[in-house]
Write a protein that holds these residues in place. Structure first.
Motif, PDB file in Angstrom:
ATOM      1  N   VAL A   8      -3.938  -3.829  13.434  1.00  0.00           N
ATOM      2  CA  VAL A   8      -3.890  -2.375  13.624  1.00  0.00           C
ATOM      3  C   VAL A   8      -2.702  -1.776  12.873  1.00  0.00           C
ATOM      4  O   VAL A   8      -2.828  -0.755  12.173  1.00  0.00           O
ATOM      5  CB  VAL A   8      -3.819  -2.024  15.123  1.00  0.00           C
ATOM      6  N   ALA A   9      -1.542  -2.423  12.991  1.00  0.00           N
ATOM      7  CA  ALA A   9      -0.341  -1.912  12.332  1.00  0.00           C
ATOM      8  C   ALA A   9      -0.472  -1.974  10.816  1.00  0.00           C
ATOM      9  O   ALA A   9      -0.105  -1.022  10.109  1.00  0.00           O
ATOM     10  CB  ALA A   9       0.876  -2.707  12.793  1.00  0.00           C
ATOM     11  N   GLN A  10      -1.022  -3.082  10.292  1.00  0.00           N
ATOM     12  CA  GLN A  10      -1.153  -3.227   8.849  1.00  0.00           C
ATOM     13  C   GLN A  10      -2.167  -2.249   8.277  1.00  0.00           C
ATOM     14  O   GLN A  10      -1.975  -1.725   7.177  1.00  0.00           O
ATOM     15  CB  GLN A  10      -1.521  -4.662   8.481  1.00  0.00           C
ATOM     16  N   ASP A  11      -3.250  -1.995   9.002  1.00  0.00           N
ATOM     17  CA  ASP A  11      -4.234  -1.013   8.529  1.00  0.00           C
ATOM     18  C   ASP A  11      -3.614   0.374   8.420  1.00  0.00           C
ATOM     19  O   ASP A  11      -3.832   1.105   7.439  1.00  0.00           O
ATOM     20  CB  ASP A  11      -5.438  -0.974   9.470  1.00  0.00           C
ATOM     21  N   LYS A  12      -2.839   0.749   9.425  1.00  0.00           N
ATOM     22  CA  LYS A  12      -2.166   2.048   9.394  1.00  0.00           C
ATOM     23  C   LYS A  12      -1.218   2.142   8.208  1.00  0.00           C
ATOM     24  O   LYS A  12      -1.172   3.170   7.496  1.00  0.00           O
ATOM     25  CB  LYS A  12      -1.406   2.260  10.713  1.00  0.00           C
ATOM     26  N   ASN A  13      -0.465   1.072   7.985  1.00  0.00           N
ATOM     27  CA  ASN A  13       0.473   1.060   6.861  1.00  0.00           C
ATOM     28  C   ASN A  13      -0.250   1.121   5.519  1.00  0.00           C
ATOM     29  O   ASN A  13       0.266   1.683   4.547  1.00  0.00           O
ATOM     30  CB  ASN A  13       1.349  -0.187   6.923  1.00  0.00           C
ATOM     31  N   MET A  14      -1.458   0.530   5.467  1.00  0.00           N
ATOM     32  CA  MET A  14      -2.218   0.540   4.221  1.00  0.00           C
ATOM     33  C   MET A  14      -2.602   1.963   3.817  1.00  0.00           C
ATOM     34  O   MET A  14      -2.438   2.368   2.661  1.00  0.00           O
ATOM     35  CB  MET A  14      -3.478  -0.324   4.369  1.00  0.00           C
ATOM     36  N   TRP A  15      -3.106   2.750   4.780  1.00  0.00           N
ATOM     37  CA  TRP A  15      -3.501   4.131   4.477  1.00  0.00           C
ATOM     38  C   TRP A  15      -2.282   4.970   4.096  1.00  0.00           C
ATOM     39  O   TRP A  15      -2.366   5.809   3.178  1.00  0.00           O
ATOM     40  CB  TRP A  15      -4.209   4.750   5.681  1.00  0.00           C
ATOM     41  N   GLU A  61      -7.886  14.062   2.047  1.00  0.00           N
ATOM     42  CA  GLU A  61      -7.083  13.407   3.079  1.00  0.00           C
ATOM     43  C   GLU A  61      -5.824  12.740   2.529  1.00  0.00           C
ATOM     44  O   GLU A  61      -4.817  12.644   3.239  1.00  0.00           O
ATOM     45  CB  GLU A  61      -7.931  12.367   3.813  1.00  0.00           C
ATOM     46  N   PHE A  62      -5.859  12.291   1.283  1.00  0.00           N
ATOM     47  CA  PHE A  62      -4.732  11.505   0.766  1.00  0.00           C
ATOM     48  C   PHE A  62      -4.029  12.171  -0.407  1.00  0.00           C
ATOM     49  O   PHE A  62      -3.028  11.644  -0.906  1.00  0.00           O
ATOM     50  CB  PHE A  62      -5.223  10.109   0.363  1.00  0.00           C
ATOM     51  N   GLY A  63      -4.522  13.331  -0.826  1.00  0.00           N
ATOM     52  CA  GLY A  63      -3.804  14.113  -1.823  1.00  0.00           C
ATOM     53  C   GLY A  63      -3.858  13.594  -3.246  1.00  0.00           C
ATOM     54  O   GLY A  63      -3.004  13.963  -4.069  1.00  0.00           O
ATOM     55  N   TRP A  64      -4.819  12.747  -3.572  1.00  0.00           N
ATOM     56  CA  TRP A  64      -4.927  12.226  -4.942  1.00  0.00           C
ATOM     57  C   TRP A  64      -5.600  13.265  -5.846  1.00  0.00           C
ATOM     58  O   TRP A  64      -6.492  14.001  -5.430  1.00  0.00           O
ATOM     59  CB  TRP A  64      -5.759  10.943  -4.960  1.00  0.00           C
ATOM     60  N   ASP A  65      -5.177  13.290  -7.093  1.00  0.00           N
ATOM     61  CA  ASP A  65      -5.862  14.069  -8.117  1.00  0.00           C
ATOM     62  C   ASP A  65      -6.986  13.225  -8.709  1.00  0.00           C
ATOM     63  O   ASP A  65      -6.752  12.066  -9.117  1.00  0.00           O
ATOM     64  CB  ASP A  65      -4.896  14.479  -9.232  1.00  0.00           C
ATOM     65  N   VAL A  66      -8.194  13.789  -8.740  1.00  0.00           N
ATOM     66  CA  VAL A  66      -9.349  13.084  -9.289  1.00  0.00           C
ATOM     67  C   VAL A  66      -9.921  13.927 -10.426  1.00  0.00           C
ATOM     68  O   VAL A  66     -10.287  15.095 -10.226  1.00  0.00           O
ATOM     69  CB  VAL A  66     -10.428  12.834  -8.215  1.00  0.00           C
ATOM     70  N   GLN A 118       1.800  -3.559   4.379  1.00  0.00           N
ATOM     71  CA  GLN A 118       0.382  -3.340   4.681  1.00  0.00           C
ATOM     72  C   GLN A 118      -0.474  -4.605   4.538  1.00  0.00           C
ATOM     73  O   GLN A 118      -1.642  -4.610   4.902  1.00  0.00           O
ATOM     74  CB  GLN A 118      -0.179  -2.249   3.758  1.00  0.00           C
ATOM     75  N   ALA A 119       0.097  -5.691   4.003  1.00  0.00           N
ATOM     76  CA  ALA A 119      -0.680  -6.906   3.764  1.00  0.00           C
ATOM     77  C   ALA A 119      -1.032  -7.602   5.071  1.00  0.00           C
ATOM     78  O   ALA A 119      -0.175  -7.725   5.961  1.00  0.00           O
ATOM     79  CB  ALA A 119       0.090  -7.856   2.850  1.00  0.00           C
ATOM     80  N   GLN A 120      -2.272  -8.045   5.192  1.00  0.00           N
ATOM     81  CA  GLN A 120      -2.667  -8.794   6.381  1.00  0.00           C
ATOM     82  C   GLN A 120      -1.970 -10.148   6.440  1.00  0.00           C
ATOM     83  O   GLN A 120      -1.682 -10.664   7.512  1.00  0.00           O
ATOM     84  CB  GLN A 120      -4.195  -8.985   6.393  1.00  0.00           C
ATOM     85  N   VAL A 121      -1.712 -10.739   5.273  1.00  0.00           N
ATOM     86  CA  VAL A 121      -0.919 -11.964   5.182  1.00  0.00           C
ATOM     87  C   VAL A 121       0.259 -11.661   4.266  1.00  0.00           C
ATOM     88  O   VAL A 121       0.089 -11.428   3.067  1.00  0.00           O
ATOM     89  CB  VAL A 121      -1.743 -13.142   4.628  1.00  0.00           C
TER      90      VAL A 121
END
Length: 334
Positions: free
Chosen positions: A155-162, A198-203, A288-291
């Motif tokens: 849960v913590a790593q997923d949050k950090n990934m986003w 949601e993430f503010g990227w330019d596309v 954010q890495a799971q391992v």
């Protein structure tokens, strides 16, 4: 006098008759039996087989040895119950047991095998205990092993990934190659809308066929560009949709995906590219890495093999210093 002359003559005639009889026996068949062979008939003579006398080497005399007894094979100098000893003797005992199938030989092999298992068990017990209480070797620090800790970690790593993906959007952007008639592009567009909102990227949308972005319900991509032949050749677009990640500071671009990519794939691949191209630090990546990557070696590290065995703490200190950047923990453990 006449009788004396006749006697040798009679003997000669008898000899001639006997010779003809023997010759007739050798032939095996008479004139009629041989289909009336004429004077012109020629019977090839059998080839003479040369008899080759085999040279029989005379037996060599064996000189008596000074030693009265035959020398036995040298005994193994390997220390019993070591890896080298088991490697040498286990196959030998197994072959002996298979060949003889006697209870004694089979039992010897089974007990020798059990001894090898015992040695391995002792090693494994010490292996687990050593790694469990050494924080540098404890794998649970890289990825938790128990259920509750593993769930919390995920849960913590997923949050950090986003959160990391959102930070990357400040210095990077995406190029979206699409076709207005592409069904996969129609599915890809909503994911990119979320990347923008949601993430503010330019596309930057780039049309291959000159048409608008398909399935652009919220009109995020009204200002699309039409790909020029030079652009298509530069980016080597072979399928739609195709995404490229662009570093805003250097304008370098990297292929992110060729084909439909879900939102999670876009996030994970963006982070992997950023790590590969040094657009983020190792600490940011581990957040954010799971391992977690806890590398204790590096390609530039030089190791003295002799010192590894002369000083048991030499390699330990060297690897701990690589991980922590300092001298590591003191070696007070026994």
């Amino acid at each position: 006098m006449l009788s004396k002359l006749k006697f040798p003559l009679i003997i000669s005639v008898l000899i001639g008759i006997n010779s003809a009889a023997f010759a007739n026996e050798d032939s095996g068949k008479g004139f009629y039996e041989r289909s009336a062979e004429g004077w012109f008939w020629h019977e090839p003579l059998p080839e003479q087989i040369e008899e080759i006398e085999e040279e029989i080497a005379p037996p060599q005399s064996v000189e008596p040895s000074d030693d009265a007894t035959v020398k036995a094979e040298p005994k193994s100098t390997l220390e019993p119950m070591t890896v080298a000893w088991f490697r040498e003797n286990l196959p030998k005992a197994k072959i002996m047991a298979i060949n003889s199938r006697s209870p004694d030989d089979v039992k010897r092999y089974l007990y020798m095998q059990r001894a090898a298992v015992d040695v391995s068990t002792e090693f494994m017990t010490q292996y687990i205990a050593t790694s469990m209480f050494d924080p540098y070797l404890n794998e649970s620090l890289r990825r938790p092993e128990t259920g509750i800790a593993l769930t919390t970690h995920r849960v913590a790593q997923d949050k950090n990934m986003w959160e990391l993906f959102k930070r990357l959007g400040k210095n990077n952007s995406l190029i979206y190659f699409y076709s207005s008639s592409c069904a996969y592009c129609a599915t890809q567009t909503p994911y990119l809308s979320r990347v923008t909102e949601e993430f503010g990227w330019d596309v930057l949308p780039v049309s291959i066929d000159g048409g608008p972005v398909p399935n652009d319900q919220f009109q995020y991509f009204e200002n699309y560009k039409v790909a020029t032949p030079e652009m298509a050749q530069t980016f080597n677009v072979v399928a739609t949709p195709t995404l490229y990640l662009v570093d805003k500071s250097s304008n370098d671009f990297y292929l992110l995906s060729s084909g439909l990519a879900a939102l999670t794939e876009i996030v994970e691949r963006s982070i992997q590219i950023a790590k590969r191209e040094n657009l983020l630090t190792q600490e940011e990546y581990n957040e954010q890495a799971q391992v977690k990557e806890m590398l204790m070696t590096n390609p530039e590290q030089r190791v003295d093999t002799e010192q590894v065995y002369d000083d048991p703490n030499y390699l330990i200190d060297l690897m701990r210093k690589t991980l922590t950047g300092n001298d590591g923990a003191p070696h007070n453990e026994k």
